[in-house]
Scaffold this motif. Structure first.
Motif, PDB file in Angstrom:
ATOM      1  N   GLU A 116      -5.845   7.132  15.229  1.00 33.17           N
ATOM      2  CA  GLU A 116      -4.638   7.341  14.427  1.00 33.17           C
ATOM      3  C   GLU A 116      -4.426   6.195  13.453  1.00 33.17           C
ATOM      4  N   GLY A 126      -6.895   6.241  10.258  1.00 35.22           N
ATOM      5  CA  GLY A 126      -6.653   7.251   9.245  1.00 35.22           C
ATOM      6  C   GLY A 126      -7.943   7.856   8.715  1.00 35.22           C
ATOM      7  N   ASP A 127      -8.094   7.874   7.369  1.00 35.96           N
ATOM      8  CA  ASP A 127      -9.242   8.517   6.743  1.00 35.96           C
ATOM      9  C   ASP A 127     -10.557   7.822   7.068  1.00 35.96           C
ATOM     10  N   HIS A 158      -1.109   1.860   6.047  1.00 39.57           N
ATOM     11  CA  HIS A 158      -2.336   2.620   5.825  1.00 39.57           C
ATOM     12  C   HIS A 158      -2.946   2.270   4.477  1.00 39.57           C
ATOM     13  N   THR A 191       3.180   4.228   5.843  1.00 42.37           N
ATOM     14  CA  THR A 191       2.281   4.561   4.741  1.00 42.37           C
ATOM     15  C   THR A 191       1.768   3.302   4.075  1.00 42.37           C
ATOM     16  N   ASN A 216     -10.383  14.109   9.584  1.00 39.64           N
ATOM     17  CA  ASN A 216      -9.890  13.152  10.580  1.00 39.64           C
ATOM     18  C   ASN A 216     -10.316  13.631  11.962  1.00 39.64           C
ATOM     19  N   GLU A 249      -6.797   0.715   3.983  1.00 42.21           N
ATOM     20  CA  GLU A 249      -7.781   1.701   3.569  1.00 42.21           C
ATOM     21  C   GLU A 249      -8.905   1.073   2.757  1.00 42.21           C
TER      22      GLU A 249
END
Length: 221
Positions: free
Chosen positions: A52, A55-56, A21, A18, A96, A25
């Motif tokens: 993957e 992510g967003d 990510h 996490t 996604n 981001e």
């Protein structure tokens, strides 16, 4: 990218934390590309792995990476189908991407990906200086759907053969994807306008070619 997509490999299992990510981001595109290349040390990196990892931001970044080679002659049709699938999913409101196996297994050279973050792609860093988060309608869910369907239109223009019809739509889609990645309403709007203009030009050229073909057929018959 070298215009060849290797479908022999299967996407490796991926465990991205996490914290990682959260770190990428909001990172500039060039830094994210460098992080991806560093995370996957193999010779090639699959689209599934990148989806993957991103992510967003996967839609914008994957469309960007697939669109860049389309500026080169003869390269557009190779990357048009993955773009088409991504565009449809984005247009249908997915947050996604969910790539089919045969698309997820396709890969690009790690060295080609690294060029996007080094000297051969300094123009990306220059563009990033003017791209920054700007909320607005184009960064909303409805805006994402519009971007998706325009990407579908661009992908169709890239797949169909035509003299000089790849560059204008691809350039507009690159600008649009940059705006999506950085949530920049102004850049997305500019990219939408450029993409529509580029697609209109490509459609006109292809329509004229079809008209000439019909006229020639009539003369022969």
């Amino acid at each position: 990218m070298d215009g060849t997509l290797d479908t022999s490999g299967v996407p490796a299992p991926l465990s991205v934390t996490t914290d990682l990510h959260a770190a990428h981001e909001s990172a500039p595109i060039s830094r994210i590309v460098a992080e991806v290349a560093a995370t996957f040390p193999g010779e090639r990196i699959t689209l599934g792995e990148m989806a993957e990892f991103f992510g967003d931001r996967a839609f914008g970044l994957l469309i960007l990476l697939l669109c860049l080679p389309s500026l080169l002659p003869g390269m557009a049709s190779v990357f048009g189908t993955p773009m088409l699938i991504l565009g449809v999913q984005m247009g249908m409101g997915r947050r996604n991407p969910k790539l089919p196996g045969f698309i997820a297994r396709q890969s690009v050279k790690r060295t080609d990906l690294l060029r996007l973050a080094t000297a051969s792609s300094k123009w990306i860093s220059k563009i990033e200086r003017y791209v920054k988060p700007r909320p607005g309608w184009f960064t909303s869910a409805a805006g994402d759907k519009l971007v998706g369907w325009i990407t579908v239109y661009v992908a169709i223009m890239l797949i169909l053969p035509g003299p000089g019809t790849n560059g204008p739509p691809a350039f507009g889609n690159i600008v649009m994807a940059l705006g999506v990645v950085e949530a920049d309403n102004r850049t997305i709007g500019l990219g939408v306008a450029l993409s529509i203009a580029g697609c209109a030009f490509a459609t006109a050229v292809l329509g004229f070619i079809c008209w000439l073909a019909i006229q020639a057929l009539g003369w022969v018959i």
